[in-house]
Write a protein that holds these residues in place. Structure first.
Motif, short mmCIF file in Angstrom:
data_model
loop_
_atom_site.label_atom_id
_atom_site.label_comp_id
_atom_site.label_asym_id
_atom_site.label_seq_id
_atom_site.Cartn_x
_atom_site.Cartn_y
_atom_site.Cartn_z
N PRO A 151 28.73 -1.33 -4.92
CA PRO A 151 27.31 -1.39 -4.58
C PRO A 151 26.51 -2.15 -5.63
O PRO A 151 26.74 -2.03 -6.83
N LEU A 152 25.55 -2.94 -5.16
CA LEU A 152 24.64 -3.64 -6.06
C LEU A 152 23.33 -2.86 -6.14
O LEU A 152 22.93 -2.19 -5.19
N PRO A 153 22.65 -2.94 -7.29
CA PRO A 153 21.31 -2.34 -7.34
C PRO A 153 20.37 -3.13 -6.42
O PRO A 153 20.72 -4.21 -5.95
N HIS A 154 19.21 -2.60 -6.17
CA HIS A 154 18.28 -3.28 -5.27
C HIS A 154 17.85 -4.62 -5.88
O HIS A 154 17.34 -4.68 -6.99
N ILE A 155 18.10 -5.68 -5.15
CA ILE A 155 17.62 -7.00 -5.55
C ILE A 155 16.96 -7.66 -4.35
O ILE A 155 17.33 -7.39 -3.20
N THR A 156 15.98 -8.50 -4.62
CA THR A 156 15.27 -9.18 -3.54
C THR A 156 16.15 -10.28 -2.96
O THR A 156 17.17 -10.66 -3.52
N LYS A 196 18.07 -5.59 -14.22
CA LYS A 196 18.58 -4.70 -13.18
C LYS A 196 20.07 -4.38 -13.37
O LYS A 196 20.52 -3.29 -13.03
N PHE A 197 20.81 -5.36 -13.90
CA PHE A 197 22.24 -5.14 -14.12
C PHE A 197 22.55 -4.69 -15.54
O PHE A 197 23.71 -4.56 -15.91
N ASP A 198 21.48 -4.49 -16.33
CA ASP A 198 21.65 -4.08 -17.72
C ASP A 198 22.59 -5.05 -18.44
O ASP A 198 23.49 -4.64 -19.19
N GLY A 199 22.36 -6.34 -18.22
CA GLY A 199 23.20 -7.38 -18.82
C GLY A 199 22.48 -8.15 -19.89
O GLY A 199 21.25 -8.10 -19.99
N ILE A 207 29.97 -11.49 -13.29
CA ILE A 207 30.78 -10.30 -13.01
C ILE A 207 30.12 -9.45 -11.93
O ILE A 207 30.80 -8.93 -11.03
N ALA A 208 28.79 -9.30 -11.99
CA ALA A 208 28.08 -8.50 -10.98
C ALA A 208 28.26 -9.10 -9.60
O ALA A 208 28.50 -8.38 -8.61
#
Length: 215
Positions: A151-156, A196-199, A207-208
């Motif tokens: 699952p991905l975090p919410h992204i537009t 959002k990906f804490d990168g 990678i995400a």
């Protein structure tokens, strides 16, 4: 300024000796320990608490990726950065090292000046991916099996487009041209994606995208 303290982990004695010689003859750097196995690397880091570990991957007892994981995730009060050095540029190694917490990935064929600059860069908290490592991340993304999806975090919608183009290896200039937006807009989207990906850098975004199944 305090010298950057370095530990060299490699199962080949001559390789360790060469790296140690280079480090000890470079102003501002000092080698404080050596390790011939992954287990020894973990023990030396626990004892010496260096700023940087030069970590080989293929070592006996415990490989470099597992040793990196123990160092980066198992010692919460030890601020040691890991710079992976290897002769094998397999995408599994690049992904494994980054997931384990490595700050950098270079080939052993790197020039001495590149290695010294890399040590200083990761010691200062920066991330470093040599050209070959970046290519392997892109390769891993392109060859990703459909089943490897998380699952991905919410992204537009626009952030999704930017993430996809980053994963394909496009520069900010190329992304701006492809989407018909300004450079500042692209940078804004990338900064939001990193948050959002804490990168920390584009490698995390690749990678995400890889893990999220974007195509």
């Amino acid at each position: 300024m305090t010298d950057v303290r370095v530990v060299v982990a490699d199962d080949q004695v001559l390789v360790r000796g060469s790296f140690r010689l280079l480090i000890d003859h470079t102003p501002g750097l000092v080698c404080v320990g050596e390790a011939g196995t992954g287990r020894e690397a973990v023990e030396v880091v626990r004892r010496e608490r260096p700023d940087v570990v030069l970590m080989d991957i293929r070592m006996p007892d415990m490989d470099g990726i597992e040793a990196t994981r123990e160092i980066c995730q198992g010692f919460p009060r030890v601020e040691t950065q890991v710079l992976v050095l290897t002769t094998f540029d397999l995408k599994e190694y690049v992904l494994g090292a980054l997931r384990a917490g490595a700050q950098g990935f270079l080939m052993k064929e790197a020039l001495p000046d590149e290695l010294i600059a890399g040590i200083r860069h990761v010691a200062a908290g920066g991330r470093l991916l040599g050209p070959t490592a970046q290519e392997r991340l892109i390769d891993a993304y392109v060859e990703m099996p459909e089943r490897q999806v998380v699952p991905l975090p919410h992204i537009t919608g626009r952030e999704r487009e930017v993430l996809l183009l980053v994963a394909r290896g496009l520069s900010n200039d190329q992304i701006a041209a492809d989407l018909g937006v300004s450079m500042s807009t692209v940078k804004t989207h990338i900064n939001r994606l990193l948050a959002k990906f804490d990168g920390r850098d584009r490698s995390h975004l690749v990678i995400a995208a890889y893990e999220g199944g974007l195509r």
